[in-house]
Design a protein around this motif. Structure first.
Motif, PDB file in Angstrom:
ATOM      1  N   PHE A 179      -3.589 -12.811   6.774  1.00  0.00           N
ATOM      2  CA  PHE A 179      -4.618 -12.149   5.959  1.00  0.00           C
ATOM      3  C   PHE A 179      -4.596 -10.638   6.155  1.00  0.00           C
ATOM      4  O   PHE A 179      -4.844  -9.881   5.223  1.00  0.00           O
ATOM      5  CB  PHE A 179      -6.003 -12.713   6.312  1.00  0.00           C
ATOM      6  N   LYS A 180      -4.299 -10.202   7.383  1.00  0.00           N
ATOM      7  CA  LYS A 180      -4.229  -8.759   7.633  1.00  0.00           C
ATOM      8  C   LYS A 180      -3.062  -8.125   6.880  1.00  0.00           C
ATOM      9  O   LYS A 180      -3.118  -6.968   6.486  1.00  0.00           O
ATOM     10  CB  LYS A 180      -4.097  -8.480   9.137  1.00  0.00           C
ATOM     11  N   LEU A 181      -1.992  -8.897   6.698  1.00  0.00           N
ATOM     12  CA  LEU A 181      -0.855  -8.381   5.939  1.00  0.00           C
ATOM     13  C   LEU A 181      -1.197  -8.300   4.454  1.00  0.00           C
ATOM     14  O   LEU A 181      -0.843  -7.327   3.776  1.00  0.00           O
ATOM     15  CB  LEU A 181       0.373  -9.280   6.143  1.00  0.00           C
ATOM     16  N   ILE A 182      -1.911  -9.313   3.947  1.00  0.00           N
ATOM     17  CA  ILE A 182      -2.236  -9.364   2.515  1.00  0.00           C
ATOM     18  C   ILE A 182      -3.227  -8.250   2.141  1.00  0.00           C
ATOM     19  O   ILE A 182      -3.211  -7.741   1.024  1.00  0.00           O
ATOM     20  CB  ILE A 182      -2.786 -10.763   2.137  1.00  0.00           C
ATOM     21  N   THR A 183      -4.074  -7.858   3.094  1.00  0.00           N
ATOM     22  CA  THR A 183      -5.051  -6.797   2.825  1.00  0.00           C
ATOM     23  C   THR A 183      -4.549  -5.428   3.317  1.00  0.00           C
ATOM     24  O   THR A 183      -5.298  -4.466   3.314  1.00  0.00           O
ATOM     25  CB  THR A 183      -6.399  -7.121   3.500  1.00  0.00           C
ATOM     26  N   ARG A 184      -3.318  -5.395   3.771  1.00  0.00           N
ATOM     27  CA  ARG A 184      -2.670  -4.156   4.235  1.00  0.00           C
ATOM     28  C   ARG A 184      -3.411  -3.503   5.417  1.00  0.00           C
ATOM     29  O   ARG A 184      -3.432  -2.281   5.550  1.00  0.00           O
ATOM     30  CB  ARG A 184      -2.542  -3.141   3.085  1.00  0.00           C
ATOM     31  N   ILE A 185      -4.040  -4.359   6.231  1.00  0.00           N
ATOM     32  CA  ILE A 185      -4.561  -3.861   7.501  1.00  0.00           C
ATOM     33  C   ILE A 185      -3.369  -3.708   8.446  1.00  0.00           C
ATOM     34  O   ILE A 185      -3.318  -2.799   9.260  1.00  0.00           O
ATOM     35  CB  ILE A 185      -5.626  -4.829   8.065  1.00  0.00           C
ATOM     36  N   GLU A 186      -2.401  -4.620   8.298  1.00  0.00           N
ATOM     37  CA  GLU A 186      -1.137  -4.539   9.038  1.00  0.00           C
ATOM     38  C   GLU A 186       0.022  -4.503   8.039  1.00  0.00           C
ATOM     39  O   GLU A 186      -0.114  -4.978   6.906  1.00  0.00           O
ATOM     40  CB  GLU A 186      -0.958  -5.774   9.940  1.00  0.00           C
ATOM     41  N   LYS A 187       1.134  -3.939   8.482  1.00  0.00           N
ATOM     42  CA  LYS A 187       2.364  -3.970   7.686  1.00  0.00           C
ATOM     43  C   LYS A 187       3.355  -4.933   8.327  1.00  0.00           C
ATOM     44  O   LYS A 187       3.383  -5.048   9.562  1.00  0.00           O
ATOM     45  CB  LYS A 187       3.009  -2.583   7.664  1.00  0.00           C
ATOM     46  N   PRO A 188       4.189  -5.614   7.524  1.00  0.00           N
ATOM     47  CA  PRO A 188       5.170  -6.514   8.131  1.00  0.00           C
ATOM     48  C   PRO A 188       6.252  -5.724   8.864  1.00  0.00           C
ATOM     49  O   PRO A 188       6.533  -4.588   8.507  1.00  0.00           O
ATOM     50  CB  PRO A 188       5.756  -7.257   6.921  1.00  0.00           C
ATOM     51  N   THR A 189       6.831  -6.347   9.880  1.00  0.00           N
ATOM     52  CA  THR A 189       7.953  -5.736  10.580  1.00  0.00           C
ATOM     53  C   THR A 189       9.188  -5.793   9.687  1.00  0.00           C
ATOM     54  O   THR A 189       9.969  -4.854   9.625  1.00  0.00           O
ATOM     55  CB  THR A 189       8.217  -6.498  11.904  1.00  0.00           C
ATOM     56  N   ASN A 213       3.888  -3.901  -4.443  1.00  0.00           N
ATOM     57  CA  ASN A 213       4.686  -4.048  -3.237  1.00  0.00           C
ATOM     58  C   ASN A 213       3.936  -3.398  -2.070  1.00  0.00           C
ATOM     59  O   ASN A 213       3.845  -2.189  -1.973  1.00  0.00           O
ATOM     60  CB  ASN A 213       6.029  -3.350  -3.473  1.00  0.00           C
ATOM     61  N   LEU A 214       3.393  -4.236  -1.190  1.00  0.00           N
ATOM     62  CA  LEU A 214       2.521  -3.702  -0.141  1.00  0.00           C
ATOM     63  C   LEU A 214       3.260  -2.886   0.909  1.00  0.00           C
ATOM     64  O   LEU A 214       2.668  -2.058   1.593  1.00  0.00           O
ATOM     65  CB  LEU A 214       1.757  -4.830   0.564  1.00  0.00           C
ATOM     66  N   VAL A 215       4.564  -3.128   1.035  1.00  0.00           N
ATOM     67  CA  VAL A 215       5.322  -2.361   2.017  1.00  0.00           C
ATOM     68  C   VAL A 215       5.410  -0.903   1.586  1.00  0.00           C
ATOM     69  O   VAL A 215       5.374   0.004   2.397  1.00  0.00           O
ATOM     70  CB  VAL A 215       6.726  -2.986   2.201  1.00  0.00           C
TER      71      VAL A 215
END
Ligand code: ADP
Ligand code: ADP
Length: 228
Positions: A45-55, A65-67
């Motif tokens: 969920f943190k990745l989908i809301t851009r609280i975190e970014k994927p490695t 594109n959230l990245v």
């Protein structure tokens, strides 16, 4: 609507919370994410809301594109995703009205429009007439409904709920999940993280099973039964 391709998330301490996760959730779908504590549901969920970014890997939400999403576009992304937490994160010293209105006050919406929207949202979750109460005077199920009203107040296309029934008994859990199903019926894409297999069976919705950060096929709960 939400598409992950080969997503891995490693936290700075080296812990890999998600490993090579891929899935595609279509607009208007209702999907459960199942998995034990620590499986990676909150990280997802943190990745989908851009609280975190994927490695590594790609994440598309609402065609974006959230990245590569620029910082200035993050608020708009988050307005399009309503998030509900197990502990609802309500402000206990503010009225139900204030709690639900908060996301609209933040964007500077005129007061009469806010009032209209808050009433409508509270009506949808079955809390009409409770706007002046403090959350502390409400039951656990009612507090969770306030959290849902706040999450839908911006009319998001996506609802993410992280263990929304974690503290509720069966009957209240059914009511809460049914509210999500109602929003799904009118076109909202709904993703619910849960380890409540009862709800998954009751709704029969598609379920993504996470175990130790990886998507797995549905675990066979009783191997003997399948052999018979
Ligand atoms: P769930 O929501 O399924 O319980 P989480 O996504 O919260 O799972 O956690 C997945 C794993 O990642 C856990 O082992 C957790 O301890 C770890 N983790 C979560 N957040 C962080 C962080 N910020 N730094 C390091 N490890 C983390
Ligand atoms: P439940 O049995 O679902 O947990 P409660 O017994 O906590 O529900 O609450 C039932 C109703 O009483 C709710 O509508 C709630 O708003 C109201 N209520 C509960 N506690 C208080 C309180 N301290 N002051 C005012 N109203 C309350």
């Amino acid at each position: 609507m939400i598409k992950l391709s080969h997503v891995t998330k490693r936290y700075p301490n080296g812990h890999e919370a998600l490993h090579d996760v891929s899935f595609d959730i279509k607009p208007g779908e209702m999907v459960f994410v199942a998995g034990h504590s620590g499986a990676g549901k909150s990280t997802l969920f943190k990745l989908i809301t851009r609280i975190e970014k994927p490695t590594s890997g790609q994440i598309l939400v609402d065609q974006q594109n959230l990245v590569r999403l620029p910082e200035r576009k993050i608020p708009a992304l988050r307005r399009d995703i309503g998030v509900i937490f197990q502990d609802h994160k309500l402000l206990m010293d503010r009225s139900v009205f204030d709690n639900v209105a908060l996301p609209l006050i933040v964007i500077g919406m005129p007061h009469d429009e806010i009032q209209k929207r808050v009433r409508a949202a509270l009506g949808k979750v079955g809390l009409a007439g409770k706007e002046k109460q403090l959350p502390i005077t409400l039951s656990g199920g009612e507090q969770q409904r306030v959290g849902i009203a706040r999450a839908v107040i911006n009319r998001p296309n996506i609802l993410l709920a992280d263990e929304p029934t974690g503290n509720l008994d069966d009957a209240l859990s059914d009511e809460i999940i049914d509210i999500f199903a109602d929003f799904n019926q009118v076109g909202v894409t709904v993703v619910i993280a849960t380890h409540d297999s009862r709800q998954i069976e009751r709704l029969g919705s598609r379920t993504l099973h996470l175990a130790h950060g990886q998507l797995i096929n549905e675990p066979v709960s009783n191997p003997t039964e399948t052999m018979l």
